[in-house]
Design a protein around this motif. Structure first.
Motif, short mmCIF file in Angstrom:
data_model
loop_
_atom_site.label_atom_id
_atom_site.label_comp_id
_atom_site.label_asym_id
_atom_site.label_seq_id
_atom_site.Cartn_x
_atom_site.Cartn_y
_atom_site.Cartn_z
N ARG A 73 0.83 -1.32 -0.02
CA ARG A 73 -0.06 0.06 0.08
C ARG A 73 0.74 1.26 0.08
O ARG A 73 0.68 2.16 -0.67
N ASP A 74 1.92 1.08 0.99
CA ASP A 74 2.83 2.48 0.99
C ASP A 74 3.64 2.66 -0.49
O ASP A 74 3.60 4.00 -0.79
N ALA A 75 3.84 1.68 -1.04
CA ALA A 75 4.54 1.79 -2.36
C ALA A 75 3.68 2.08 -3.28
O ALA A 75 4.22 3.06 -4.05
N TRP A 76 2.49 1.69 -3.56
CA TRP A 76 1.52 2.14 -4.39
C TRP A 76 1.41 3.79 -4.26
O TRP A 76 1.10 4.47 -5.14
N ILE A 77 1.08 4.10 -3.06
CA ILE A 77 0.75 5.49 -2.36
C ILE A 77 2.07 6.42 -3.01
O ILE A 77 1.90 7.48 -3.76
N SER A 78 3.33 6.04 -2.75
CA SER A 78 4.44 6.62 -3.14
C SER A 78 4.61 6.83 -4.61
O SER A 78 4.98 7.83 -4.88
N ARG A 79 4.39 5.84 -5.19
CA ARG A 79 4.62 5.86 -6.76
C ARG A 79 3.44 6.91 -7.33
O ARG A 79 3.80 7.57 -8.42
#
Length: 174
Positions: A73-79
């Motif tokens: 989830r954090d990676a998707w938000i970061s991207r």
């Protein structure tokens, strides 16, 4: 057709009065507005589809509570955040550069005034006035260019932040 020719002549006279530095102000202004229009298009037309896809992918996951799921989830938000913030730094830099380019025109114009004074003396007011115009018009043009970009770039940044917060709120983590 005649109005376009008249407009073109007005622009040419303005640049002739203000000096060649105005071409650099115009180039920075053009690039700044192209990037801002692209960002508005991305935020309005592209990102809503990206957001919808991210939310659908998150909702399709069976595991949304584990440590691993939270990292995804954090990676998707970061991207998504990186894509939202793309080119905003360049836009802010161009906004900050416009007055500085205008100040370069001021220095160039004042050099012309001093050259006129050294060769013609102070008796030729017409030549000195041309140099003073070359000193003030680029400064004004740089300030106007920066002001036009300042409002819209801050609006873009606020909109990007709002979209990121909305995406974070749409991806519940239990």
């Amino acid at each position: 057709m005649l109005t376009l020719i008249g407009l073109w002549e007005s622009v040419r006279e303005f640049i002739a009065t203000g000096g060649d530095v105005l071409y650099f102000v115009a180039a920075a202004l053009f690039l700044m507005w192209v990037l801002m229009i692209e960002r508005y298009w991305y935020l309005s037309a592209v990102f809503p589809k990206v957001r919808k896809q991210i939310i659908a992918d998150w909702d399709a996951r069976k595991d949304t509570t584990s440590w691993y799921a939270h990292r995804i989830r954090d990676a998707w938000i970061s991207r998504a955040s990186d894509n939202l913030q793309a080119r905003l730094l360049i836009i802010r830099t161009l906004v900050a550069m416009c007055p500085l380019i205008g100040l370069l025109g001021t220095v160039t114009g004042m050099i012309n005034v001093f050259e006129t004074m050294s060769t013609q003396g102070t008796g030729n007011a017409r030549l000195m006035a041309a140099g003073i115009s070359m000193a003030t018009i680029p400064t004004m043009a740089g300030m106007v260019a920066a002001l036009s970009g300042l409002f819209f770039s801050s609006r873009l940044e606020a909109k990007a932040k709002m979209h990121k917060e909305s995406l974070i709120d749409s991806l519940p983590h239990h």
